[in-house]
Scaffold this motif. Structure first.
Motif, mmCIF file in Angstrom:
data_model
loop_
_atom_site.group_PDB
_atom_site.id
_atom_site.type_symbol
_atom_site.label_atom_id
_atom_site.label_comp_id
_atom_site.label_asym_id
_atom_site.label_seq_id
_atom_site.Cartn_x
_atom_site.Cartn_y
_atom_site.Cartn_z
ATOM 1 N N ALA B 96 3.740 -16.004 7.885
ATOM 2 C CA ALA B 96 3.433 -16.382 6.502
ATOM 3 C C ALA B 96 2.674 -15.257 5.801
ATOM 4 O O ALA B 96 3.018 -14.853 4.686
ATOM 5 N N ALA B 97 1.654 -14.727 6.465
ATOM 6 C CA ALA B 97 0.861 -13.658 5.848
ATOM 7 C C ALA B 97 1.745 -12.452 5.543
ATOM 8 O O ALA B 97 1.570 -11.776 4.527
ATOM 9 N N GLY B 98 2.718 -12.199 6.416
ATOM 10 C CA GLY B 98 3.608 -11.054 6.238
ATOM 11 C C GLY B 98 4.569 -11.199 5.073
ATOM 12 O O GLY B 98 5.229 -10.224 4.689
ATOM 13 N N THR B 99 4.680 -12.405 4.513
ATOM 14 C CA THR B 99 5.608 -12.585 3.385
ATOM 15 C C THR B 99 4.882 -12.598 2.040
ATOM 16 O O THR B 99 5.523 -12.722 0.997
ATOM 17 N N VAL B 100 3.575 -12.480 2.056
ATOM 18 C CA VAL B 100 2.837 -12.524 0.778
ATOM 19 C C VAL B 100 3.099 -11.249 -0.024
ATOM 20 O O VAL B 100 2.999 -10.140 0.505
ATOM 21 N N GLY B 101 3.429 -11.414 -1.294
ATOM 22 C CA GLY B 101 3.546 -10.294 -2.227
ATOM 23 C C GLY B 101 4.276 -9.100 -1.654
ATOM 24 O O GLY B 101 5.326 -9.221 -1.019
ATOM 25 N N GLY B 102 3.698 -7.929 -1.854
ATOM 26 C CA GLY B 102 4.235 -6.692 -1.292
ATOM 27 C C GLY B 102 3.154 -6.041 -0.448
ATOM 28 O O GLY B 102 2.063 -6.592 -0.305
ATOM 29 N N PRO B 103 3.433 -4.878 0.108
ATOM 30 C CA PRO B 103 2.462 -4.217 0.991
ATOM 31 C C PRO B 103 1.079 -4.035 0.349
ATOM 32 O O PRO B 103 0.061 -4.203 1.019
ATOM 33 N N HIS B 104 1.041 -3.722 -0.935
ATOM 34 C CA HIS B 104 -0.261 -3.509 -1.583
ATOM 35 C C HIS B 104 -1.064 -4.799 -1.635
ATOM 36 O O HIS B 104 -2.274 -4.811 -1.408
ATOM 37 N N HIS B 105 -0.380 -5.894 -1.945
ATOM 38 C CA HIS B 105 -1.090 -7.181 -2.004
ATOM 39 C C HIS B 105 -1.623 -7.568 -0.631
ATOM 40 O O HIS B 105 -2.705 -8.110 -0.503
ATOM 41 N N ARG B 106 -0.847 -7.269 0.395
ATOM 42 C CA ARG B 106 -1.272 -7.672 1.740
ATOM 43 C C ARG B 106 -2.413 -6.794 2.259
ATOM 44 O O ARG B 106 -3.207 -7.211 3.074
ATOM 45 N N ARG B 107 -2.471 -5.580 1.780
ATOM 46 C CA ARG B 107 -3.532 -4.669 2.166
ATOM 47 C C ARG B 107 -4.831 -5.073 1.462
ATOM 48 O O ARG B 107 -5.893 -5.097 2.044
#
Ligand SMILES: Cc1cc2nc3c(=O)[nH]c(=O)nc-3n(C[C@H](O)[C@H](O)[C@H](O)COP(=O)(O)OP(=O)(O)OC[C@H]3O[C@@H](n4cnc5c(N)ncnc54)[C@H](O)[C@@H]3O)c2cc1C
Ligand code: SF4
Lengths: 759, 318
Positions: B96-107
């Motif tokens: 689930a965490a891996g599908t949030v937004g894009g890489p910048h949002h997850r960082r």
């Protein structure tokens, strides 16, 4: 020259600067004492402005000035025949987002507060927010005469359409719908204006048409053009969305004049969707006739075009929706009837492939259906009805170079069409489509006999050559192209060429970056100027070496004499010899289209171009029948650009076009709710693809060497978008046997079509 | 550009200091800011005081304890998605965490920020201008609901990807307030009120998420979205398998993620029946995306896909 830079893959120096943040975009510019502007926008789709009270706004500390429509009473519009916009609405506002007042303040936040404090009393009027109400409710009166909502109607017929249809073996009908789309450039619109103590107005703006902006500023501000300078900084994308004057360009200028301080307007992403000028929604009814041997007999097209609140380029759009159907695949007769309606929505305008992308979708899907009906390969059907080179189309357009058949052959070969089509199993398929587009129009927007593009070269004795070039660098690479053309003609390294573009004080006029005219027109102008300088260098070297001029030729770095290879004169020295012989060195070059490119009827010049580009696409898709999700796996695109002067850039333009086409095929949908409100003016609600959603793109070019293009070149910026959308549609049919009639091909629509197919 | 409203930023160094600041009226927490800042630009929140958790190092760690996995609230979503132990013991949460937004949002974005994410609605997540043109709604400044005609309660959607996973995995939220620490099961943390769907007071702080480590437990997460990234869920489905026992949670429907009751009586292998139960119990609303009919049809498909993957993961690989 043998070691030409033209035709070779190469890096673009300016892109590194862009990537590193060294490129000063308009919003990067700041001036001392600069104010920030904001526009107050109308919250109703159609309303009479009863009164505006700005007093509370002016009381806010930090608010310096407020404008309303009455401060700028002059109408404007890109097409001189249909000026129907005001910088700020005066009597009526025509869509949610129409500007009604503008504030200049010390900072953006205060400007917003100023807008909030303005009291506008509206009387809400009946509105038309879709085609149906625009058609059925003429009493809303959005047209100039207020007696209906029609913006422009065009009816043209070529050949005996009814007779041909009657004599056809197969006649097919189809209804198609293309929901509008937006340009979504990364860089939003931005304008900075300064009115200095000497009375000179300087406007830096994100425009593709600095020359038209210069003219319109003069008209609307009632200021002599001699007191206005327009500068277009490098743009972060435009795609047609910056090719006409916008309200904030005038309000920024006016506020700068009123306050005596520089004023900047930076448009928000939401406002981008209100400025719009995106692709028109179109409802298209097509009828196509053919003989059983595959000869196309007739095309009968009826297009209803949703124009939004203002005319914009609508007159041209209406013509383009039919005029370009006579290439590259044509029928023996054809007619179209297109009507553009005003609606109470953000105004539509030109987006990459102006007016012709929507009908291209309908027509190419009809061709696919016809091929199936006639049991012909869709590529074979296109070959059979292909318009050749050096001919005239049925609607009178002169065609010279034509690489259509090579484009078809390339995508057929590269995609493995013959072996793979229809054999990929249920859920996977291939589709083909092809198209043609103009390399600039032969008609300036305002009638005049002057050049459409001009370039001035200044040659410095150090060996630096500066190209003063009116054209607009909008990311497409015209600056680099001009530098390369000059470097090749004069044997100079690319680093020795500077390009100064789109500054009305410094550069001669170019009409702007629209209708794919840059390479062809600006390129020709530049080549002419460079050749004039070259002649002087040759003359000077020949005189010095006492050889005939005809024996002197340019190589990289030096001018040489045939048969006397030891006598090379470095270019810098040749320049100095020429300056000594002729005085200050420079040259001007210009381009104007030849006469008689189009048909001899009203509107015959619209759509006529000195040269046409050709494109073919094959798309491969995968359809998930459980979710309805279409994945475009790969797209092969071959484009006839005449000659790929800068191959890396041509491929870039093809890649970008395919990206944009696939985006429109699968995702983009510029929706306005029944209450007139934009469905979601932001990039979460308005979906453009992410890098994960882009197909593999195999871009190829075809070089048909146009007789009039610079070194044989034609356009590459817009053509390669057209057939990408129908190629995807036709591939979906090959994959799962459903025809989609409305864009975008969203999963819900695909599932519904699959359900109907089963039933 | 939309200017950010003015506020005072605080950067406490201890949790107690943070709690003290949160007691100020009109204070709000900022973690990664990927939700709060855009919302503030749209005029959805106007906090006078913004309390940053960036300097609270103790909220950042992932610890593997004997019975639980402890994920600090300030752990970035990227770390949650990539951490080996999370992937192993809390697969659905990592996915689930891996599908949030894009890489910048997850960082930038944090697990705590995701769990406490404001609910979303297409009539709410818009600019001040847009909302004023439409007429304000119950959730912010208004009296009506544009989704449910005559509705008296906001039904904005829980749109955080990790919510369904946390519930399915029986995770517990560790919350600190002036009174001390309390623990709330994820299943109770989310409540059926779109105005505020999280059972945490504004002056409390989410400290960590505890996920039980259970032998042989498997889980999976499926997200319905239109594009490959930067899309909030149109449906969010988490499933958990303990042997043949199964839990299915579906979110992005209304304010509270829904546990599928019908699934609890079925064995995990009854995939079709479970999917059918989910389809019966879930009713997507026109609160987030226009194509409600499609979302409704997709409940079955997404539940099935999650189950099939989880069952696959439960098979001892031979
Ligand atoms: C373009 C875009 C796309 C996005 N896509 C997705 C998506 O696909 N899925 C998704 O779930 N989210 C998405 N988000 C939302 C957001 O990025 C994530 O939910 C992220 O996890 C939020 O974490 P944050 O740390 O940035 O939270 P913040 O913005 O800092 O905070 C969010 C909320 O939680 C509160 N809060 C934060 N930490 C705590 C705490 N420890 N205790 C109590 N309250 C706290 C804040 O006060 C605030 O109300 C997207 C955002 C954007 C801008
Ligand atoms: S569900 Fe209704 S009340 Fe809640 S945010 Fe949407 S429109 Fe407003």
């Amino acid at each position: 020259m043998s070691d030409r830079l033209i035709g070779k893959a190469g890096k673009r120096g300016d892109l590194i600067k862009r990537a590193r943040g060294d490129t000063p975009f308009t919003d990067d510019l700041a001036l001392p004492r600069m104010l920030h502007g904001k526009t107050l926008r109308c919250p109703h789709p159609h309303a009479r402005i009863v009164s505006i009270d700005t007093s509370k706004a002016l009381e806010i500390p930090g608010v310096i000035a407020v404008l309303t429509g009455r401060d700028l009473p002059e109408r404007f519009g890109i097409i001189p025949w249909t000026p129907d916009e005001h910088a700020l609405a005066i009597e009526t506002a025509r869509f949610v987002g129409d500007g009604v007042a503008a504030v200049a303040a010390l900072d953006e936040r205060t400007a917003v507060r100023g807008c909030d404090a303005i009291k506008v009393l509206y009387e809400v009027l009946p509105s038309a927010v879709d085609l149906d109400s625009a058609i059925t409710r003429p009493e809303i009166g959005l047209s100039a005469k207020k007696d209906d909502n029609v913006s422009k109607a065009v009816d043209l017929a070529f050949g005996d359409v009814d007779g041909e249809l009657a004599g056809s073996d197969v006649v097919l009908d189809g209804d198609y719908f293309f929901e509008g789309t937006a340009h979504v450039p990364i860089e939003p619109h931005c304008t900075l204006a300064q009115y200095d103590a000497s009375g000179l107005l300087t406007v830096w703006s994100t425009t593709q048409v600095p020359h038209y902006l210069h003219r319109e500023l003069s008209r609307v501000l009632r200021l002599s053009p001699t007191r206005i300078r327009v500068i277009q900084p490098p743009l972060g994308g435009a795609f047609g969305g910056k090719s006409e004057p916008f309200g904030h360009e005038f309000t920024a200028a006016k506020l700068a004049m009123v306050t005596g301080r520089p004023v900047k307007f930076l448009i928000s992403r939401e406002e981008e969707f209100y400025l719009h000028r995106g692709r028109h929604p179109m409802r298209l009814h097509f009828r196509l006739g053919a003989k059983s041997d595959g000869t196309l007999t007739a095309i009968d097209a009826r297009n209803q075009i949703d124009g939004g609140a203002y005319s914009s380029f609508g007159l041209v759009t209406t013509y383009y929706s039919g005029q370009l159907l006579s290439l590259p695949t044509a029928a023996r007769s054809y007619r179209f009837s297109s009507t553009r309606y005003f609606t109470n929505k953000p105004a539509c305008g030109p987006k990459r492939g102006h007016g012709s992308v929507q009908p291209r979708f309908a027509f190419e899907v009809m061709l696919d259906r016809m091929a199936e009906k006639l049991k012909l390969d869709p590529i074979a059907l296109r070959r059979k009805n292909a318009v050749g080179g050096n001919t005239h189309t049925i609607n009178g357009m002169r065609v010279t170079s034509n690489g259509n058949l090579e484009c078809l052959a390339k995508v057929e070969e590269a995609s493995g069409w013959k072996e793979r089509r229809g054999k990929l199993g249920f859920g996977r398929g291939l589709g083909v489509a092809s198209s043609a587009y103009i390399s600039g129009t032969n008609y300036p927007i305002y009638p005049n006999e002057m050049a459409q593009s001009s370039v001035q070269l200044k040659v410095d004795r150090s060996g630096v050559v500066t190209v003063f070039n009116g054209a607009s660098e909008i990311g497409q690479g015209t600056d680099m192209l001009m530098a390369t053309i000059v470097a090749d003609e004069l044997g100079l390294p690319l680093e020795a060429i500077r390009v100064v573009s789109a500054d009305s004080d410094l550069c001669p006029v170019d009409l702007g970056a629209y209708s794919s005219r840059g390479t062809f027109m600006n390129g020709n102008a530049c080549l002419t100027a460079a050749r004039l300088v070259k002649e002087k260098l040759i003359a000077a070297v020949a005189a010095k070496l006492e050889v005939p001029e005809t024996s002197v030729f340019v190589t990289r770095g030096a001018l040489c004499v045939r048969g006397r290879e030891g006598d090379a004169v470095p270019v810098e020295e040749a320049i100095q010899l020429a300056e000594a012989k002729f005085g200050a060195l420079g040259a001007v070059g210009s381009y104007k289209t030849p006469p008689n490119l189009g048909g001899e009827y009203r509107g015959g010049t619209i759509g006529a171009s000195p040269a046409y580009s050709f494109t073919a696409h094959v798309a491969e898709v995968k359809v998930d029948v459980e979710t309805g999700v279409v994945e475009v796996v790969k797209v092969w695109c071959a484009h006839d650009c005449g000659k790929a002067l800068l191959p890396t850039q041509v491929i870039g333009q093809i890649d970008g076009s395919v990206y944009m086409g696939v985006a429109e095929a699968l995702f983009e949908e510029h929706l306005i709710s029944p209450n007139g409100l934009h469905r979601g003016p932001n990039l979460l609600d308005y979906r453009i693809p992410t890098s994960l959603d882009v197909p593999q793109i195999h871009s190829m070019f075809v070089e048909s060497l146009d007789p009039e293009g610079p070194h044989g070149a034609k356009e590459a910026g817009e053509g390669p978008l057209h057939s990408s959308i129908p190629a995807v549609a036709n591939a979906i049919y090959d994959a799962v046997g459903v025809r989609l009639h409305a864009l975008p091909f969203s999963p819900g629509r695909v599932l519904e079509a699959l359900r109907q197919r089963k039933a | 550009m939309l200017p950010l409203p003015e506020f005072t930023l605080h950067s406490p160094r201890t949790i107690d200091e943070a709690l003290g600041l949160l007691a100020k009226p009109g204070a709000m927490i900022i973690a990664g800011g990927t939700d709060l800042l855009p919302n503030m630009k749209q005029g959805l929140h106007q906090p006078e005081h913004v309390v940053s958790l960036q300097h609270l190092a103790e909220l950042r760690a992932i610890r593997v304890e004997q019975k639980v996995l402890v994920l600090g609230a300030m752990t970035s979503l990227a770390e949650v998605a990539e951490h080996e132990d999370v992937r192993k013991y809390a697969t659905a949460l990592a996915e689930a965490a891996g599908t949030v937004g894009g890489p910048h949002h997850r960082r930038m974005g944090t697990l705590g920020g995701n769990l406490c994410l404001d609910t979303r609605c297409r009539y709410y997540n818009q600019s001040q201008f847009w909302r004023s043109a439409l007429g304000f709604c119950l959730k912010k400044d208004g009296e009506v609901c544009h989704v449910v005609e005559g509705g008296k309660k906001c039904v904005a959607a829980a749109s955080n990807d990790t919510a369904a996973a946390a519930i399915a995995l029986e995770a517990v939220l560790v919350i600190r307030g002036a009174q001390g620490v309390r623990r709330v099961a994820a299943g109770e943390f989310f409540v059926a009120d779109g105005a505020r769907n999280i059972a945490i007071a504004r002056d409390e702080l989410l400290v960590a998420l505890e996920v039980p480590r259970v032998a042989k437990r498997v889980s999976a997460y499926e997200k319905l979205r239109r594009r490959g990234a930067i899309d909030f869920p149109l449906l969010s489905v988490a499933v958990r398998l303990d042997g043949s026992a199964v839990e299915v949670v579906v979110s992005a429907l209304a304010a509270k993620p829904r546990r599928i009751n019908g699934a609890q009586k079925l064995a995990a292998t009854q995939v079709e029946a479970i999917a059918e139960a989910a389809a019966r119990e879930c009713n997507p609303m026109p609160n987030i995306d226009g194509d409600v009919a499609w979302r409704k049809q997709m409940v079955r498909v997404m539940v099935k896909r999650a189950l099939v993957r989880a069952i696959g993961a439960a098979q001892p690989s031979t």
